[in-house]
Design a protein around this motif. Structure first.
Motif, PDB file in Angstrom:
ATOM      1  N   MET A  20       0.788  -1.301  -0.059  1.00 25.48           N
ATOM      2  CA  MET A  20       0.139   0.214   0.042  1.00 25.48           C
ATOM      3  C   MET A  20       0.886   1.196  -0.013  1.00 25.48           C
ATOM      4  SD  MET A  20      -2.730  -1.170   2.766  1.00 25.48           S
ATOM      5  CE  MET A  20      -3.748   0.243   2.675  1.00 25.48           C
ATOM      6  N   ILE A  21       0.292   2.170  -0.459  1.00 27.35           N
ATOM      7  CA  ILE A  21       1.067   3.719  -0.435  1.00 27.35           C
ATOM      8  C   ILE A  21       0.369   4.751   0.255  1.00 27.35           C
ATOM      9  CG2 ILE A  21       1.894   5.210  -1.978  1.00 27.35           C
ATOM     10  CD1 ILE A  21       2.135   3.063  -4.221  1.00 27.35           C
ATOM     11  N   ASP A  22       0.801   5.583   0.854  1.00 23.51           N
ATOM     12  CA  ASP A  22       0.066   6.723   1.475  1.00 23.51           C
ATOM     13  C   ASP A  22       0.758   7.810   1.187  1.00 23.51           C
ATOM     14  OD1 ASP A  22      -2.124   5.206   2.582  1.00 23.51           O
ATOM     15  OD2 ASP A  22      -0.957   4.846   4.243  1.00 23.51           O
ATOM     16  N   VAL A  23      -0.048   8.950   1.153  1.00 26.15           N
ATOM     17  CA  VAL A  23       0.643  10.297   0.848  1.00 26.15           C
ATOM     18  C   VAL A  23       1.121  10.823   2.195  1.00 26.15           C
ATOM     19  CG1 VAL A  23       0.505  12.756  -0.156  1.00 26.15           C
ATOM     20  CG2 VAL A  23      -0.545  10.792  -1.213  1.00 26.15           C
ATOM     21  N   GLU A  24       2.053  11.489   2.462  1.00 30.27           N
ATOM     22  CA  GLU A  24       2.566  11.957   3.710  1.00 30.27           C
ATOM     23  C   GLU A  24       1.680  13.325   4.171  1.00 30.27           C
ATOM     24  OE1 GLU A  24       4.543  11.040   6.360  1.00 30.27           O
ATOM     25  OE2 GLU A  24       4.635   8.766   5.541  1.00 30.27           O
ATOM     26  N   LYS A  25       1.240  13.927   5.211  1.00 29.23           N
ATOM     27  CA  LYS A  25       0.854  15.026   5.506  1.00 29.23           C
ATOM     28  C   LYS A  25       1.895  16.118   5.385  1.00 29.23           C
ATOM     29  CE  LYS A  25      -3.301  13.314   8.153  1.00 29.23           C
ATOM     30  NZ  LYS A  25      -3.959  13.681   9.438  1.00 29.23           N
ATOM     31  N   SER A  26       1.434  17.391   4.955  1.00 34.33           N
ATOM     32  CA  SER A  26       2.440  18.352   4.846  1.00 34.33           C
ATOM     33  C   SER A  26       2.213  19.356   6.147  1.00 34.33           C
ATOM     34  CB  SER A  26       2.260  19.193   3.580  1.00 34.33           C
ATOM     35  OG  SER A  26       0.903  19.658   3.369  1.00 34.33           O
ATOM     36  N   GLY A  27       3.218  20.407   6.058  1.00 33.98           N
ATOM     37  CA  GLY A  27       3.071  21.459   7.030  1.00 33.98           C
ATOM     38  C   GLY A  27       2.140  22.618   6.661  1.00 33.98           C
ATOM     39  N   GLU A  28       1.389  23.080   7.519  1.00 33.41           N
ATOM     40  CA  GLU A  28       0.224  24.005   7.247  1.00 33.41           C
ATOM     41  C   GLU A  28       0.682  24.891   6.332  1.00 33.41           C
ATOM     42  OE1 GLU A  28      -2.857  24.046   7.919  1.00 33.41           O
ATOM     43  OE2 GLU A  28      -2.194  21.844   8.891  1.00 33.41           O
ATOM     44  N   GLN A  29       1.825  25.388   6.188  1.00 32.37           N
ATOM     45  CA  GLN A  29       2.340  26.632   5.462  1.00 32.37           C
ATOM     46  C   GLN A  29       2.729  26.266   4.038  1.00 32.37           C
ATOM     47  OE1 GLN A  29       5.776  28.232   7.123  1.00 32.37           O
ATOM     48  NE2 GLN A  29       4.672  29.411   8.655  1.00 32.37           N
ATOM     49  N   GLN A  30       2.601  24.815   3.701  1.00 31.17           N
ATOM     50  CA  GLN A  30       3.001  24.497   2.397  1.00 31.17           C
ATOM     51  C   GLN A  30       1.801  23.535   2.033  1.00 31.17           C
ATOM     52  OE1 GLN A  30       5.342  25.788   0.917  1.00 31.17           O
ATOM     53  NE2 GLN A  30       6.508  26.677   2.399  1.00 31.17           N
ATOM     54  N   LYS A  86      12.832  18.465  -2.669  1.00 35.24           N
ATOM     55  CA  LYS A  86      12.951  17.321  -2.456  1.00 35.24           C
ATOM     56  C   LYS A  86      11.998  16.271  -2.899  1.00 35.24           C
ATOM     57  CE  LYS A  86      13.888  16.420   1.953  1.00 35.24           C
ATOM     58  NZ  LYS A  86      13.550  15.951   3.386  1.00 35.24           N
ATOM     59  N   GLY A  87      10.845  16.722  -3.599  1.00 36.58           N
ATOM     60  CA  GLY A  87       9.874  15.854  -3.898  1.00 36.58           C
ATOM     61  C   GLY A  87       8.649  15.692  -3.195  1.00 36.58           C
ATOM     62  N   TRP A  88       7.991  14.544  -3.468  1.00 34.65           N
ATOM     63  CA  TRP A  88       6.638  14.303  -2.667  1.00 34.65           C
ATOM     64  C   TRP A  88       6.754  13.362  -1.496  1.00 34.65           C
ATOM     65  CZ3 TRP A  88       2.092  17.168  -3.085  1.00 34.65           C
ATOM     66  CH2 TRP A  88       2.263  18.105  -4.082  1.00 34.65           C
ATOM     67  N   PRO A  89       6.871  13.415  -0.382  1.00 31.57           N
ATOM     68  CA  PRO A  89       6.754  12.256   0.724  1.00 31.57           C
ATOM     69  C   PRO A  89       5.649  11.283   0.631  1.00 31.57           C
ATOM     70  CG  PRO A  89       6.019  14.267   1.796  1.00 31.57           C
ATOM     71  CD  PRO A  89       6.263  14.670   0.514  1.00 31.57           C
ATOM     72  N   VAL A  90       6.205   9.825   0.539  1.00 29.96           N
ATOM     73  CA  VAL A  90       5.162   8.941   0.180  1.00 29.96           C
ATOM     74  C   VAL A  90       5.407   7.973   1.124  1.00 29.96           C
ATOM     75  CG1 VAL A  90       4.209   7.277  -1.398  1.00 29.96           C
ATOM     76  CG2 VAL A  90       4.591   9.612  -2.065  1.00 29.96           C
ATOM     77  N   SER A  91       4.635   7.288   1.850  1.00 31.38           N
ATOM     78  CA  SER A  91       5.024   6.252   2.945  1.00 31.38           C
ATOM     79  C   SER A  91       4.506   4.843   2.396  1.00 31.38           C
ATOM     80  CB  SER A  91       4.206   6.400   4.260  1.00 31.38           C
ATOM     81  OG  SER A  91       2.895   6.272   4.017  1.00 31.38           O
ATOM     82  N   LEU A  92       5.439   3.734   2.489  1.00 35.24           N
ATOM     83  CA  LEU A  92       5.133   2.528   2.234  1.00 35.24           C
ATOM     84  C   LEU A  92       4.315   1.817   3.333  1.00 35.24           C
ATOM     85  CD1 LEU A  92       7.308   3.695   0.440  1.00 35.24           C
ATOM     86  CD2 LEU A  92       8.177   1.126   0.071  1.00 35.24           C
ATOM     87  N   THR A  93       3.210   1.048   3.299  1.00 37.44           N
ATOM     88  CA  THR A  93       2.612   0.584   4.373  1.00 37.44           C
ATOM     89  C   THR A  93       2.029  -0.866   3.817  1.00 37.44           C
ATOM     90  OG1 THR A  93       0.296   1.426   3.612  1.00 37.44           O
ATOM     91  CG2 THR A  93       1.821   2.696   5.160  1.00 37.44           C
ATOM     92  N   LEU A  94       2.090  -1.744   5.083  1.00 37.61           N
ATOM     93  CA  LEU A  94       1.646  -2.911   4.759  1.00 37.61           C
ATOM     94  C   LEU A  94       0.231  -3.058   5.123  1.00 37.61           C
ATOM     95  CD1 LEU A  94       4.709  -4.657   6.543  1.00 37.61           C
ATOM     96  CD2 LEU A  94       4.322  -4.408   3.885  1.00 37.61           C
ATOM     97  N   VAL A  95      -0.401  -4.322   4.967  1.00 42.99           N
ATOM     98  CA  VAL A  95      -1.834  -4.696   5.419  1.00 42.99           C
ATOM     99  C   VAL A  95      -1.784  -4.467   6.875  1.00 42.99           C
ATOM    100  CG1 VAL A  95      -3.442  -6.358   5.839  1.00 42.99           C
ATOM    101  CG2 VAL A  95      -2.272  -6.125   3.635  1.00 42.99           C
ATOM    102  N   GLY A  96      -2.713  -3.699   7.426  1.00 43.33           N
ATOM    103  CA  GLY A  96      -2.837  -3.588   9.040  1.00 43.33           C
ATOM    104  C   GLY A  96      -2.085  -1.998   9.332  1.00 43.33           C
ATOM    105  N   ASP A  97      -1.844  -1.218   8.215  1.00 44.89           N
ATOM    106  CA  ASP A  97      -1.463  -0.004   8.291  1.00 44.89           C
ATOM    107  C   ASP A  97       0.094  -0.005   9.058  1.00 44.89           C
ATOM    108  OD1 ASP A  97      -3.675   0.995   7.165  1.00 44.89           O
ATOM    109  OD2 ASP A  97      -4.601   1.135   8.971  1.00 44.89           O
ATOM    110  N   GLU A  98       0.752  -1.077   8.909  1.00 46.11           N
ATOM    111  CA  GLU A  98       2.111  -0.963   9.460  1.00 46.11           C
ATOM    112  C   GLU A  98       2.931  -0.245   8.417  1.00 46.11           C
ATOM    113  OE1 GLU A  98       5.867  -4.131   9.988  1.00 46.11           O
ATOM    114  OE2 GLU A  98       3.809  -4.868   9.958  1.00 46.11           O
ATOM    115  N   LYS A  99       3.814   0.871   8.959  1.00 47.63           N
ATOM    116  CA  LYS A  99       4.434   1.979   8.111  1.00 47.63           C
ATOM    117  C   LYS A  99       5.867   1.221   7.727  1.00 47.63           C
ATOM    118  CE  LYS A  99       6.214   6.535   7.635  1.00 47.63           C
ATOM    119  NZ  LYS A  99       5.891   7.943   8.211  1.00 47.63           N
TER     120      LYS A  99
END
Length: 288
Positions: free
Chosen positions: A1-11, A186-199
């Motif tokens: 699974m792939i999730d998009v990381e949250k950004s800081g409020e200013q950006q 730097k690009g876009w921060p994307v997290s790799l997650t497993l079934v069960g939301d294990e990052k």
């Protein structure tokens, strides 16, 4: 699974959503004018509707459905996008030695498994921009590759609007990025997650796509050699410049050996693979 990381409020980027192809598509845009970004996103989503109409297995008058109902041996003319997808499928089929095969998805819809591997189920007819269906039981279902192709086309639309800092998210299995979420480049921060939301980890993607497949419990990935669900339990991610290709290959990776994967990244310049084996919980990296 792939999730998009949250950004800081200013950006914080502008986010737009639309449901199509049985999933929620999201477009994240970094742009000073939200109204302009919204117009660009809406045009991209209009294209997405057209793509679904042409490429969906489930729409009765889509090009894919019409092909599936065409008499074997007869040429059917198809639209530009369906034609492009068919040619990509052929390339992926050859590259993976048949481990990627878009005619096996219909086994999930009740078809009986094959006794032997039969090869790709159509022949292209370049003169008529069409396909010739080989056998009565051949059914094309683009699945994830079609969604990846849609990401590539949405990206082209956004760039036509002179938007170059964006991320397009096609459910939890694929993303395509351009530019950066922040001015730091730097690009876009994307997290790799497993079934069960294990990052597993977070990567920064820039001007590239990432697609994932995974089986931790149960099976839904079909082995083209048997028409049955693969018994492999693993999670895979592949990064590369083309989302249609990464989506197609992420499925094939579920059945590839270590040697197959090493050869793949050698042959496909710009592509990288991450595999996490469930039994040993071991993570391997290829092409990094």
């Amino acid at each position: 699974m792939i999730d998009v990381e949250k950004s800081g409020e200013q950006q914080k980027p502008h986010v737009f959503e639309s449901r199509a192809m049985a999933t929620m598509y999201q477009i994240f845009i970094r742009h000073e004018d939200k109204g302009y970004a919204s117009q660009a996103a809406q045009e991209a989503f209009e294209l997405l509707k057209d793509l679904e109409q042409e490429l969906s297995y489930y729409i009765s008058n889509s090009d894919i459905t019409i092909f599936n109902q065409t008499e074997p041996g007869k040429t059917i003319r198809i639209g530009e996008h369906a034609w492009n997808c068919a040619r990509i499928c052929e390339d992926l089929y050859k590259l993976t030695k048949g481990l990627y095969d878009p005619t096996v998805g219909h086994f999930k819809h009740g078809a009986k498994p094959l006794k032997k591997k039969r090869g790709l189920g159509w022949v292209t007819d370049p003169e008529k921009n069409g396909l010739i269906r080989k056998e009565e039981d051949v059914q094309m279902d683009l699945g994830g590759m079609g969604k990846g192709y849609a990401l590539d086309q949405l990206a082209l639309t956004l760039k036509d609007w002179d938007i170059h800092d964006f991320l397009v998210h096609g459910g939890t299995s694929s993303v395509l990025t351009s530019g950066s979420m922040d001015p730091d480049g730097k690009g876009w921060p994307v997290s790799l997650t497993l079934v069960g939301d294990e990052k597993l980890e977070t990567l920064h993607l820039k001007d590239e796509s990432m697609s994932s497949s995974g089986i931790m419990k149960g099976g839904h990935i079909i082995d083209p050699a048997t028409g049955k669900a693969t018994k492999e339990t693993r999670a895979t991610w592949i990064i590369g410049p083309n989302a249609a290709v990464t989506d197609g290959l992420s499925t094939a990776l579920m059945m590839m050996t270590n040697s197959d994967i090493k050869n793949l990244v050698k042959r496909k310049e710009g592509y990288k693979v991450i595999v996490r084996m469930d039994k040993k919980q071991q993570v391997k990296y290829y092409g990094f």
